[in-house]
Design a protein around this motif. Structure first.
Motif, PDB file in Angstrom:
ATOM      1  N   HIS A 374      38.456  -6.980  11.321  1.00 49.78           N
ATOM      2  CA  HIS A 374      37.511  -7.835  10.609  1.00 49.78           C
ATOM      3  C   HIS A 374      36.184  -7.895  11.350  1.00 49.78           C
ATOM      4  CE1 HIS A 374      35.697 -11.726   9.329  1.00 49.78           C
ATOM      5  NE2 HIS A 374      36.089 -11.273   8.139  1.00 49.78           N
ATOM      6  N   ALA A 375      36.235  -7.979  12.666  1.00 47.30           N
ATOM      7  CA  ALA A 375      35.004  -7.963  13.464  1.00 47.30           C
ATOM      8  C   ALA A 375      34.269  -6.643  13.292  1.00 47.30           C
ATOM      9  CB  ALA A 375      35.328  -8.216  14.934  1.00 47.30           C
ATOM     10  N   ALA A 376      35.021  -5.541  13.210  1.00 46.69           N
ATOM     11  CA  ALA A 376      34.406  -4.232  13.029  1.00 46.69           C
ATOM     12  C   ALA A 376      33.748  -4.118  11.660  1.00 46.69           C
ATOM     13  CB  ALA A 376      35.459  -3.137  13.210  1.00 46.69           C
ATOM     14  N   VAL A 377      34.408  -4.646  10.621  1.00 51.45           N
ATOM     15  CA  VAL A 377      33.811  -4.639   9.279  1.00 51.45           C
ATOM     16  C   VAL A 377      32.485  -5.383   9.295  1.00 51.45           C
ATOM     17  CG1 VAL A 377      34.079  -5.526   6.927  1.00 51.45           C
ATOM     18  CG2 VAL A 377      35.989  -4.370   8.052  1.00 51.45           C
ATOM     19  N   THR A 378      32.481  -6.554   9.923  1.00 53.06           N
ATOM     20  CA  THR A 378      31.240  -7.329  10.030  1.00 53.06           C
ATOM     21  C   THR A 378      30.165  -6.539  10.755  1.00 53.06           C
ATOM     22  OG1 THR A 378      32.535  -9.377  10.075  1.00 53.06           O
ATOM     23  CG2 THR A 378      30.259  -9.499  10.866  1.00 53.06           C
ATOM     24  N   ASP A 379      30.568  -5.819  11.797  1.00 53.04           N
ATOM     25  CA  ASP A 379      29.623  -5.005  12.562  1.00 53.04           C
ATOM     26  C   ASP A 379      29.044  -3.877  11.699  1.00 53.04           C
ATOM     27  OD1 ASP A 379      28.312  -4.170  15.029  1.00 53.04           O
ATOM     28  OD2 ASP A 379      29.727  -2.497  15.039  1.00 53.04           O
ATOM     29  N   CYS A 380      29.888  -3.232  10.911  1.00 51.38           N
ATOM     30  CA  CYS A 380      29.420  -2.148  10.042  1.00 51.38           C
ATOM     31  C   CYS A 380      28.460  -2.665   8.981  1.00 51.38           C
ATOM     32  CB  CYS A 380      30.593  -1.447   9.389  1.00 51.38           C
ATOM     33  SG  CYS A 380      31.597  -0.452  10.529  1.00 51.38           S
ATOM     34  N   LEU A 381      28.734  -3.864   8.450  1.00 54.48           N
ATOM     35  CA  LEU A 381      27.872  -4.404   7.405  1.00 54.48           C
ATOM     36  C   LEU A 381      26.483  -4.704   7.942  1.00 54.48           C
ATOM     37  CD1 LEU A 381      30.369  -6.795   5.561  1.00 54.48           C
ATOM     38  CD2 LEU A 381      29.504  -4.586   4.793  1.00 54.48           C
ATOM     39  N   ARG A 382      26.387  -4.950   9.241  1.00 49.37           N
ATOM     40  CA  ARG A 382      25.061  -5.203   9.822  1.00 49.37           C
ATOM     41  C   ARG A 382      24.183  -3.956   9.787  1.00 49.37           C
ATOM     42  NH1 ARG A 382      27.990  -7.707  14.296  1.00 49.37           N
ATOM     43  NH2 ARG A 382      28.116  -9.962  13.998  1.00 49.37           N
ATOM     44  N   HIS A 383      24.796  -2.783   9.704  1.00 45.25           N
ATOM     45  CA  HIS A 383      24.041  -1.525   9.689  1.00 45.25           C
ATOM     46  C   HIS A 383      23.521  -1.160   8.307  1.00 45.25           C
ATOM     47  CE1 HIS A 383      26.248  -1.146  13.496  1.00 45.25           C
ATOM     48  NE2 HIS A 383      25.337  -0.250  13.861  1.00 45.25           N
ATOM     49  N   LEU A 384      23.909  -1.923   7.280  1.00 40.82           N
ATOM     50  CA  LEU A 384      23.440  -1.604   5.944  1.00 40.82           C
ATOM     51  C   LEU A 384      21.947  -1.902   5.815  1.00 40.82           C
ATOM     52  CD1 LEU A 384      26.296  -2.974   3.656  1.00 40.82           C
ATOM     53  CD2 LEU A 384      25.950  -0.664   4.524  1.00 40.82           C
ATOM     54  N   PRO A 385      21.191  -1.040   5.129  1.00 37.44           N
ATOM     55  CA  PRO A 385      19.765  -1.292   4.967  1.00 37.44           C
ATOM     56  C   PRO A 385      19.518  -2.550   4.142  1.00 37.44           C
ATOM     57  CG  PRO A 385      20.466   0.525   3.563  1.00 37.44           C
ATOM     58  CD  PRO A 385      21.626   0.199   4.462  1.00 37.44           C
ATOM     59  N   ALA A 386      18.534  -3.312   4.535  1.00 38.06           N
ATOM     60  CA  ALA A 386      18.185  -4.518   3.798  1.00 38.06           C
ATOM     61  C   ALA A 386      17.550  -4.140   2.459  1.00 38.06           C
ATOM     62  CB  ALA A 386      17.220  -5.375   4.614  1.00 38.06           C
ATOM     63  N   GLU A 387      17.864  -4.923   1.429  1.00 31.39           N
ATOM     64  CA  GLU A 387      17.277  -4.644   0.115  1.00 31.39           C
ATOM     65  C   GLU A 387      15.828  -5.108   0.078  1.00 31.39           C
ATOM     66  OE1 GLU A 387      19.664  -6.249  -2.963  1.00 31.39           O
ATOM     67  OE2 GLU A 387      21.426  -5.055  -2.463  1.00 31.39           O
TER      68      GLU A 387
END
Length: 387
Positions: A374-387
């Motif tokens: 779950h921590a890793a998922v949160t970390d990956c979501l931080r790398h998504l480009p901002a809209e």
């Protein structure tokens, strides 16, 4: 070479450039081939000519620097692609000339249920008690109706051989109960749409607060367990283990029950109390229990994944540890080129899947516990480009 038949090359599709390479497609075999620029020129020449010598001349014109080596280059590529089965003609049918019997009218159905799929009533009938119990539990969350079925999906056997029938007529054989179950699930997914799916991927899909995850990985990698962990933390389930995608690569919600293997029962029981009393099904070599989900835990509208995670539970890692690595477009595409996923390249003329696979951020995720995941998922979501 005398008698050589390269006519199957005309069924290939022209080479396509990607962010970090070039690929060739053979839609009839669901095959994707990595190409360098020279091989791409030969690939395209064979599509146009289906002839070794004419392809060598076309390749020499396209790549003048290799004119003297053109025949040898073409020979090397043809030899490789022949060994890979890429010059085989598309199969017309996998059925025998004489189809087995369909429904005879003498069957006693252990399961007879009519559910709504894409708004139409579909009858599901299963003769074998063990298979019927598994299908009943797997489809427990599908809306049931008393309407007369438009389509009847029937599983007959094992006496006389496993047979999947549609409206009483033989449709497909199955070698055992596991394959019969898989065909029934595949047919339910097919009937969930009025048009053909662009892709059916071996993956789970979850969504929350406008963000959607696609979890993929080999069987036993922990997709169902991590999906259940995310649902217990407020995510909504779109698809578990098998996701069906439309022309826009949006996943359609599929109300199959959660499928939990025996190794995860004790871990997930606090979040899913009904798991302790659920029926155990022997599916191949594994014991499986299915679990219903409340309506609020299920997504209701198609969604396009924002990030792809290729997950793998690693018992050798400390429970608090996780590791992520960004995947290239080629690596991302290769996640779905297996026997458990299907991309309809022949129908996907707009290259929706290729665009999805090459533009969606993707990560390999290894973890030592569901909390670390779950921590890793949160970390990956931080790398998504901002809209």
């Amino acid at each position: 070479m005398p008698g050589e038949d390269l006519s199957a090359c005309r069924h290939w599709r022209k080479s396509l450039p990607l962010a970090d390479g070039i690929i060739g497609l053979y839609p009839a075999l669901n095959a994707v081939v990595g190409l360098n620029p020279a091989a791409a020129a030969i690939w395209d020449a064979l599509i146009d000519t289906a002839d070794r010598e004419r392809a060598a001349r076309a390749y020499a014109d396209a790549v003048p620097a290799r004119r003297e080596q053109a025949a040898d280059d073409v020979a090397l590529c043809i030899d490789l692609w022949q060994r890979q089965g890429l010059t085989a003609q598309p199969s017309r049918s996998d059925r025998a000339d004489t189809a087995p019997n369909g429904v005879t009218g003498r069957e006693t159905w252990a399961l007879s249920r009519t559910v709504r799929l894409a708004g139409r009533p579909v009858g599901i009938c299963v003769e074998d008690r063990q298979l019927a119990a598994a299908i009943a539990d797997l489809t427990v969350d599908f809306p049931v109706t008393n309407a007369t079925p438009d389509v009847r999906l029937q599983a007959v056997g094992p006496e006389g051989g496993w047979r999947i029938c549609l409206d009483g007529a033989f449709h497909r054989p199955a070698q055992d109960m596991v394959e019969a179950r898989g065909i029934i699930v595949a047919e339910i997914i097919r009937l969930m749409s009025d048009t053909a799916w662009t892709a059916v991927l071996h993956a789970s899909v979850l969504t929350r607060n406008g963000l959607t995850l696609l979890l993929t990985g080999r069987s036993g990698s922990g997709k169902s367990t991590l999906s259940a962990e995310l649902v217990s933390r407020g995510w909504q389930l779109v698809a578990e283990d098998c996701g069906a995608f439309d022309n826009d690569m949006k996943a359609t919600p599929m109300p199959f029950a959660f499928s939990f293997k025996s190794g995860a029962w004790s871990l997930l029981q606090p979040a899913f109390p009904g798991l302790a009393s659920a029926r155990t099904h022997r599916i191949g070599l594994r014991d499986v229990r299915y679990h219903s989900l409340p309506a609020q835990a299920r997504a209701t509208a198609p969604v396009r994944p924002d990030v792809i995670l290729d997950i793998r539970f690693r018992p050798d890692l400390p429970p608090q540890d996780h590791a992520t690595r960004r995947l290239s477009p080629i690596e991302t595409m290769q996640l779905f080129f297996n026997d458990e996923s299907y991309i309809d390249f022949a129908a996907d003329t707009g290259d929706s899947f290729l665009s999805f696979a090459t533009t969606t951020p993707a990560f390999a995720l290894h973890y030592g516990s569901s909390g670390a995941a779950h921590a890793a998922v949160t970390d990956c979501l931080r790398h998504l480009p901002a809209e």
